[in-house]
Design a protein around this motif. Structure first.
Motif, PDB file in Angstrom:
ATOM      1  N   UNK A  55      -5.579 -12.799   0.490  1.00  0.00           N
ATOM      2  CA  UNK A  55      -4.284 -12.970   1.159  1.00  0.00           C
ATOM      3  C   UNK A  55      -4.580 -13.041   2.643  1.00  0.00           C
ATOM      4  N   UNK A  56      -4.710 -14.254   3.176  1.00  0.00           N
ATOM      5  CA  UNK A  56      -5.071 -14.428   4.578  1.00  0.00           C
ATOM      6  C   UNK A  56      -4.087 -15.350   5.268  1.00  0.00           C
ATOM      7  N   UNK A  57      -3.647 -14.978   6.464  1.00  0.00           N
ATOM      8  CA  UNK A  57      -2.741 -15.816   7.232  1.00  0.00           C
ATOM      9  C   UNK A  57      -3.524 -16.990   7.807  1.00  0.00           C
ATOM     10  N   UNK A  58      -2.931 -18.162   7.725  1.00  0.00           N
ATOM     11  CA  UNK A  58      -3.539 -19.355   8.286  1.00  0.00           C
ATOM     12  C   UNK A  58      -2.469 -20.399   8.526  1.00  0.00           C
ATOM     13  N   UNK A  59      -2.809 -21.469   9.188  1.00  0.00           N
ATOM     14  CA  UNK A  59      -1.896 -22.585   9.364  1.00  0.00           C
ATOM     15  C   UNK A  59      -2.266 -23.648   8.349  1.00  0.00           C
ATOM     16  N   UNK A  60      -1.275 -24.109   7.615  1.00  0.00           N
ATOM     17  CA  UNK A  60      -1.486 -25.106   6.585  1.00  0.00           C
ATOM     18  C   UNK A  60      -0.842 -26.405   7.046  1.00  0.00           C
ATOM     19  N   UNK A  61      -1.534 -27.525   6.904  1.00  0.00           N
ATOM     20  CA  UNK A  61      -0.949 -28.822   7.232  1.00  0.00           C
ATOM     21  C   UNK A  61      -0.104 -29.262   6.051  1.00  0.00           C
ATOM     22  N   UNK A  62       1.144 -29.581   6.323  1.00  0.00           N
ATOM     23  CA  UNK A  62       2.056 -30.010   5.262  1.00  0.00           C
ATOM     24  C   UNK A  62       2.727 -31.306   5.651  1.00  0.00           C
ATOM     25  N   UNK A  63       3.418 -31.872   4.708  1.00  0.00           N
ATOM     26  CA  UNK A  63       4.258 -33.037   4.978  1.00  0.00           C
ATOM     27  C   UNK A  63       5.684 -32.531   5.146  1.00  0.00           C
ATOM     28  N   UNK A  64       6.311 -32.856   6.259  1.00  0.00           N
ATOM     29  CA  UNK A  64       7.693 -32.442   6.476  1.00  0.00           C
ATOM     30  C   UNK A  64       8.588 -33.667   6.501  1.00  0.00           C
ATOM     31  N   UNK A  95      -6.165 -18.153 -15.294  1.00  0.00           N
ATOM     32  CA  UNK A  95      -6.010 -19.177 -14.261  1.00  0.00           C
ATOM     33  C   UNK A  95      -6.181 -18.553 -12.875  1.00  0.00           C
ATOM     34  N   UNK A  96      -6.827 -19.280 -11.972  1.00  0.00           N
ATOM     35  CA  UNK A  96      -6.912 -18.880 -10.568  1.00  0.00           C
ATOM     36  C   UNK A  96      -5.894 -19.737  -9.820  1.00  0.00           C
ATOM     37  N   UNK A  97      -4.924 -19.089  -9.206  1.00  0.00           N
ATOM     38  CA  UNK A  97      -3.861 -19.796  -8.480  1.00  0.00           C
ATOM     39  C   UNK A  97      -4.080 -19.673  -6.981  1.00  0.00           C
ATOM     40  N   UNK A  98      -3.966 -20.778  -6.285  1.00  0.00           N
ATOM     41  CA  UNK A  98      -3.937 -20.765  -4.824  1.00  0.00           C
ATOM     42  C   UNK A  98      -2.532 -21.180  -4.432  1.00  0.00           C
ATOM     43  N   UNK A  99      -1.802 -20.261  -3.828  1.00  0.00           N
ATOM     44  CA  UNK A  99      -0.407 -20.488  -3.470  1.00  0.00           C
ATOM     45  C   UNK A  99      -0.239 -20.434  -1.961  1.00  0.00           C
ATOM     46  N   UNK A 127       9.270 -28.632  -2.457  1.00  0.00           N
ATOM     47  CA  UNK A 127       8.746 -29.988  -2.234  1.00  0.00           C
ATOM     48  C   UNK A 127       7.482 -29.946  -1.393  1.00  0.00           C
ATOM     49  N   UNK A 128       7.395 -28.979  -0.493  1.00  0.00           N
ATOM     50  CA  UNK A 128       6.230 -28.866   0.381  1.00  0.00           C
ATOM     51  C   UNK A 128       5.110 -28.030  -0.243  1.00  0.00           C
ATOM     52  N   UNK A 129       5.355 -27.520  -1.452  1.00  0.00           N
ATOM     53  CA  UNK A 129       4.324 -26.745  -2.131  1.00  0.00           C
ATOM     54  C   UNK A 129       4.357 -25.261  -1.836  1.00  0.00           C
ATOM     55  N   UNK A 130       5.411 -24.790  -1.164  1.00  0.00           N
ATOM     56  CA  UNK A 130       5.510 -23.364  -0.838  1.00  0.00           C
ATOM     57  C   UNK A 130       6.250 -22.609  -1.937  1.00  0.00           C
ATOM     58  N   UNK A 131       5.901 -21.350  -2.104  1.00  0.00           N
ATOM     59  CA  UNK A 131       6.600 -20.460  -3.016  1.00  0.00           C
ATOM     60  C   UNK A 131       6.622 -19.076  -2.387  1.00  0.00           C
TER      61      UNK A 131
END
Length: 195
Positions: A55-64, A95-99, A127-131
């Motif tokens: 569980x690490x904070x980071x900046x993720x590039x997404x499509x907005x 299953x290994x999940x990356x969320x 839609x952006x893949x966030x949960x």
């Protein structure tokens, strides 16, 4: 007593025991998850007992989305990795999940740390893949070191607090979780999702 009548009596006894066990599981689910546990179960796209791997904070590039077209952007997010130890809905055991969770939502529930065992209810990915956990901290249940039982230190929502759309911190009250297993909660959750 004729054999057919004995079979009928045994069958009725089994059905009665099953109904009592299901009722008991539902009482336990309400005690651990709160009065809105059925709504919590139905709103989740993924439910599982698992181990937090990272569980690490980071900046993720997404499509907005902007003006009906996607443009690249950056959204502050937290990346979480889980191993699914017991699948309940929307995932597979092992299953290994990356969320990815929007950093703003991350601050609205209890933080998770590597090695922690948790029963978690997650919204379907956006839609952006966030949960994020359904109802913020309502969607997180701490498990003991075995990952098979609710932690004795688990907290549940105060009875007067309902499940709301936004993820905001809620008052928590201690709950007696002696011997509450993930299996018992799983039976109740599956039952609620089938209703």
């Amino acid at each position: 007593m004729p054999a057919s009548r004995r079979v009928l009596v045994v069958a009725l006894a089994c059905l009665s025991s099953f109904a009592a066990a299901q009722q008991s599981d539902q009482v336990i689910a309400e005690r651990v998850l709160g009065p809105q546990w059925k709504q919590l179960s139905r709103r989740a796209g993924m439910i599982f007992a698992g181990t937090v791997l990272t569980a690490a904070t980071q900046t993720v590039t997404t499509q907005t989305a902007a003006a009906d077209r996607a443009v690249p952007g950056t959204t502050p997010a937290v990346q979480l990795r889980f191993r699914v130890d017991q699948a309940i809905a929307g995932v597979e055991q092992g299953q290994i999940l990356t969320l990815h969770e929007w950093a703003g939502a991350w601050s609205m529930h209890r933080p998770m740390s590597s090695g922690q065992h948790i029963l978690i209810f997650l919204y379907p990915p956006s839609r952006l893949g966030f949960t994020s956990p359904v109802g913020g901290s309502l969607g997180q249940v701490a498990l003991d070191p075995s990952g098979k039982n609710v932690s004795k230190d688990a907290q549940k929502p105060a009875a007067a607090i309902g499940l709301r759309n936004e993820s905001s911190p809620r008052p928590r009250v201690p709950v007696d979780t002696r011997s509450v297993s993930v299996v018992q909660l799983e039976r109740a959750i599956r039952s609620a999702r089938e209703e």
